[in-house]
Design an enzyme around this catalytic site. Structure first.
Site, PDB file in Angstrom:
ATOM      1  CG  HIS A  62      45.114  42.418  34.279  1.00  0.00           C
ATOM      2  ND1 HIS A  62      45.134  42.092  35.618  1.00  0.00           N
ATOM      3  CD2 HIS A  62      45.566  43.703  34.199  1.00  0.00           C
ATOM      4  CE1 HIS A  62      45.573  43.137  36.314  1.00  0.00           C
ATOM      5  NE2 HIS A  62      45.853  44.110  35.479  1.00  0.00           N
ATOM      6  CG  HIS A  64      48.213  45.772  33.298  1.00  0.00           C
ATOM      7  ND1 HIS A  64      47.127  46.458  33.780  1.00  0.00           N
ATOM      8  CD2 HIS A  64      48.392  46.195  32.009  1.00  0.00           C
ATOM      9  CE1 HIS A  64      46.670  47.276  32.821  1.00  0.00           C
ATOM     10  NE2 HIS A  64      47.414  47.121  31.741  1.00  0.00           N
ATOM     11  CG  ASP A  66      50.552  45.387  38.471  1.00  0.00           C
ATOM     12  OD1 ASP A  66      50.327  45.316  37.253  1.00  0.00           O
ATOM     13  OD2 ASP A  66      49.700  45.800  39.290  1.00  0.00           O
ATOM     14  CG  HIS A  67      48.220  41.717  38.074  1.00  0.00           C
ATOM     15  ND1 HIS A  67      47.267  41.450  39.029  1.00  0.00           N
ATOM     16  CD2 HIS A  67      48.319  43.076  38.017  1.00  0.00           C
ATOM     17  CE1 HIS A  67      46.791  42.596  39.520  1.00  0.00           C
ATOM     18  NE2 HIS A  67      47.421  43.588  38.915  1.00  0.00           N
ATOM     19  CG  HIS A 142      42.188  46.772  34.588  1.00  0.00           C
ATOM     20  ND1 HIS A 142      42.284  47.918  35.315  1.00  0.00           N
ATOM     21  CD2 HIS A 142      43.465  46.274  34.516  1.00  0.00           C
ATOM     22  CE1 HIS A 142      43.544  48.116  35.668  1.00  0.00           C
ATOM     23  NE2 HIS A 142      44.282  47.130  35.185  1.00  0.00           N
ATOM     24  CG  ASP A 212      44.636  45.540  38.663  1.00  0.00           C
ATOM     25  OD1 ASP A 212      44.764  44.856  39.679  1.00  0.00           O
ATOM     26  OD2 ASP A 212      45.614  46.002  38.057  1.00  0.00           O
ATOM     27  CG  HIS A 270      46.226  46.207  42.901  1.00  0.00           C
ATOM     28  ND1 HIS A 270      45.981  47.426  42.311  1.00  0.00           N
ATOM     29  CD2 HIS A 270      46.941  45.502  42.000  1.00  0.00           C
ATOM     30  CE1 HIS A 270      46.522  47.439  41.101  1.00  0.00           C
ATOM     31  NE2 HIS A 270      47.116  46.285  40.890  1.00  0.00           N
TER      32      HIS A 270
HETATM   33 ZN    ZN Z   1      47.604  45.731  38.932  1.00  0.00          ZN
HETATM   34 ZN    ZN Z   2      46.183  46.244  35.802  1.00  0.00          ZN
END
Ligand code: ZN
Ligand code: ZN
Length: 308
Positions: A62, A64, A66-67, A142, A212, A270
């Site tokens: 996805h 976001h 952090d990914h 998510h 997530d 995570h």
């Molecule tokens: Zn994440």
């Molecule tokens: Zn996320």
């Protein structure tokens, strides 16, 4: 015939010094697949001796930060290294504009193309297939459109018992049929059964990446029997309310999913930056699912080949 997961990052939104954001490199039967590319993933690849040129495909869960923040640096480095092989990217549709941005700003002199494979599924669907492996995408729950990925080896062909080939004078046609899993009925009425004449060389291995996500009932069914389940555990149950509010899972949620799915092993990751130590995640999950392990940055997890 390796099946290996290289852990590049285990943090969630905020990185901590020994935990980079989410990224795994899966090395399966000679292919290198990058699953999520959190910030710093190319640095971790260097530390682990993984060449960005060998990454065949990228799978994004996805959009976001952090990914995906590591994607920009990775694309730029691939260009600088003179990559020519196309890079396949499987991702939610909204990732296309980010790829465009990366290429137009950081792709100077790039000699390779990026082939986009937009993912949009509401239940598990095959998105890649080779002779020996297949990859399915499935939706996660998510805050934004998010997908999990299941990578698995296909059922191997049968091996025919060598010692019986000569003694029972098996013909090439009979061997071929047995390999494909078809018992043979001979003209004299004799039956060459699979039980006696053939065997499966190994049990297919599989790995699911679920991050997530909030817990939801269908997930265990979708990853049923997986050899290694990677399931996010951003929090422990102490902060269960926060997990619910942010559509994340606790270590207990992940363990319940592994238990219900009949997974071989559970790998947690995570982790929220609130946790200095990750031991509480392990303790909580193991009380429900004993075969739980903590992912740590730079870890290598091997799935050994097991004879059938
Ligand atoms: Zn994440
Ligand atoms: Zn996320």
């Amino acid at each position: 015939m390796e099946f290996r997961i290289n852990i590049l990052g285990t943090a969630s939104a905020l990185p901590v010094p020994n935990r980079y954001p989410s990224a795994h490199v899966l090395s399966v039967r000679g292919r290198l697949l990058l699953i999520d590319c959190g910030e710093g993933c190319q640095l971790r690849m260097r530390q682990m001796g993984i060449s960005p040129l060998r990454i065949e495909s990228v799978f994004i869960s996805h959009v976001h930060g952090d990914h995906i923040f590591g994607f920009f640096g990775l694309v730029s480095t691939m260009g600088l290294l003179g990559r020519t092989a196309p890079l396949h990217v499987y991702a939610p549709r909204s990732f296309a504009s980010i790829v465009k941005f990366a290429v137009s700003n950081f792709g100077e002199g790039m000699k390779f193309g990026i082939e986009m494979h937009p993912v949009r599924v509401s239940a598990p669907e095959l998105i890649f297939e080779s002779r020996s492996i297949e990859i399915l995408a499935f939706p996660l729950r998510h805050r934004i459109e998010t997908y999990g990925y299941l990578v698995r080896e296909k059922e191997p062909m049968y091996n025919v018992r060598k010692e019986l080939i000569g003694t029972d004078s098996l013909t090439l046609a009979e061997i071929g049929a047995l390999k494909r899993g078809c018992p043979v009925v001979r003209e004299d009425g004799d039956v060459l059964t699979l039980e006696r004449y053939a065997y499966k060389p190994y049990i297919p291995r599989s790995y699911a990446y679920c991050s997530d996500t909030a817990p939801f009932p269908e997930l265990a069914e979708w990853v049923r029997g997986v050899t290694l389940l990677f399931h996010e555990s951003t929090y422990t149950s102490e902060l269960g309310d926060l997990a619910v509010a942010t559509n994340h899972s606790t270590a207990a949620d992940a363990a319940k999913c592994a238990l219900e799915a009949g997974a071989g092993k559970l790998l947690l990751g995570h982790y929220s930056s609130r946790y200095k130590s990750t031991e509480p995640f392990l303790k909580e999950a193991r009380s429900i699912f004993p075969e739980t392990f903590l992912a740590k940055d730079l870890d290598i997890v091997e799935l050994p080949l097991v004879k059938a």
